[in-house]
Design a protein around this motif. Structure first.
Motif, mmCIF file in Angstrom:
data_model
loop_
_atom_site.group_PDB
_atom_site.id
_atom_site.type_symbol
_atom_site.label_atom_id
_atom_site.label_comp_id
_atom_site.label_asym_id
_atom_site.label_seq_id
_atom_site.Cartn_x
_atom_site.Cartn_y
_atom_site.Cartn_z
ATOM 1 N N HIS A 223 -21.343 -34.665 -46.262
ATOM 2 C CA HIS A 223 -22.010 -35.836 -46.840
ATOM 3 C C HIS A 223 -21.850 -35.918 -48.358
ATOM 4 N N HIS A 224 -21.322 -34.869 -48.994
ATOM 5 C CA HIS A 224 -21.005 -34.911 -50.420
ATOM 6 C C HIS A 224 -19.667 -35.607 -50.675
ATOM 7 N N GLN B 254 -23.041 -43.830 -37.685
ATOM 8 C CA GLN B 254 -21.856 -44.161 -38.476
ATOM 9 C C GLN B 254 -20.862 -43.006 -38.509
ATOM 10 N N SER C 23 -27.075 -36.119 -42.061
ATOM 11 C CA SER C 23 -26.917 -37.572 -41.994
ATOM 12 C C SER C 23 -28.180 -38.267 -42.495
ATOM 13 N N ARG C 24 -28.027 -39.533 -42.834
ATOM 14 C CA ARG C 24 -29.186 -40.338 -43.208
ATOM 15 C C ARG C 24 -29.994 -40.615 -41.951
ATOM 16 N N MET D 271 -28.048 -36.512 -51.295
ATOM 17 C CA MET D 271 -28.615 -37.229 -50.165
ATOM 18 C C MET D 271 -27.488 -37.793 -49.298
ATOM 19 N N ALA D 272 -27.689 -37.771 -47.994
ATOM 20 C CA ALA D 272 -26.710 -38.341 -47.075
ATOM 21 C C ALA D 272 -26.768 -39.869 -47.128
ATOM 22 N N VAL D 273 -25.623 -40.497 -47.045
ATOM 23 C CA VAL D 273 -25.529 -41.956 -47.078
ATOM 24 C C VAL D 273 -25.331 -42.517 -45.675
ATOM 25 N N GLU D 274 -24.429 -41.895 -44.908
ATOM 26 C CA GLU D 274 -24.142 -42.409 -43.564
ATOM 27 C C GLU D 274 -25.142 -41.892 -42.546
ATOM 28 N N SER D 275 -25.455 -42.728 -41.574
ATOM 29 C CA SER D 275 -26.296 -42.316 -40.457
ATOM 30 C C SER D 275 -25.460 -41.535 -39.445
ATOM 31 N N SER E 174 -32.178 -42.170 -39.063
ATOM 32 C CA SER E 174 -32.358 -43.474 -38.443
ATOM 33 C C SER E 174 -33.425 -43.329 -37.359
#
Length: 223
Positions: free
Chosen positions: A115-116, A191, A142-143, A184-188, A145
């Motif tokens: 996630h970086h 995704q 992951s972000r 922080m993770a951006v993609e779920s 959800s």
């Protein structure tokens, strides 16, 4: 959220802070399971991307003849070099993964690192760096959800239990191996799964405890 819930969560956070433990290290056994299978099939070289202070590369060094760790944060990379100074089959490189131009590998690992990095470009590069029959192993973040809620609740319940089991006396300081920079993770998860399955056909991915997911993929072909 009610004031009672906020108070309870704050108390839980204070307890967790007093009994820190690595959510990444607990997945070491999973990574080593894959590593041993790759080694048994004839693999000789492993690459750990974002190796932190070197905990995983040290363990991989007991499986593979040659292990390379990449860590772009200079102070963290220096701590990794000191931690593996007694191991002749390990090298630590300080550079971003997107600037890395190494040989091809039989095992590539990312533990709380993917996630970086830019997801699509990174997976495409992994596909190029893996030898036929080589394996990618990811323990990722992951972000969150809505679909993650059951896993998050279970992790919240188990986290202090594991913390007190691993660190019963508590600690006022974060362990050195948990001090590498984070993001922080951006993609779920959804995704990440869609992207991984498009770029790496046949990739296996699933949610796991302690705010992690697991992904593995074996490159087509054989050694």
């Amino acid at each position: 959220m009610s004031s009672a819930s906020q108070t309870a969560l704050a108390a839980l956070a204070r307890f967790n802070d007093a009994h820190p433990w690595s959510h990444n290290d607990i997945y070491g056994a999973v990574v080593l399971h894959h590593a041993r299978r790759v080694r048994a099939a004839g693999g000789t070289e492993a690459l750990d991307v974002g190796c932190g202070t070197g905990n995983l590369v040290r363990r991989l060094a007991g499986v593979f003849p040659t292990v390379t760790g990449i860590e772009r944060d200079v102070p963290t990379a220096e701590r990794a070099r000191r931690s593996i100074a007694d191991l002749a089959n390990v090298s630590i490189l300080t550079q971003p993964f997107d600037e890395f131009h190494g040989s091809r590998y039989d095992l590539i690992t990312f533990v709380a690192v993917l996630h970086h990095l830019p997801l699509e470009a990174t997976l495409e590069k992994v596909r190029e760096l893996l030898r036929p029959g080589g394996r990618l192993v990811v323990v990722g973040v992951s972000r969150e959800s809505p679909a993650d809620l059951p896993w998050s609740i279970a992790s919240m319940i188990l986290n202090p239990i594991v913390g007190i089991a691993k660190n019963p006396r508590g600690s006022q300081a974060i362990p050195t191996h948990m001090t590498a920079p984070t993001a922080m993770a951006v993609e779920s998860f959804e995704q990440i799964a869609r992207t991984a399955k498009r770029i790496l056909p046949g990739a296996r991915i699933g949610r796991s405890l302690f705010w992690r997911y697991r992904l593995s993929w074996t490159a087509p072909g054989s050694r």
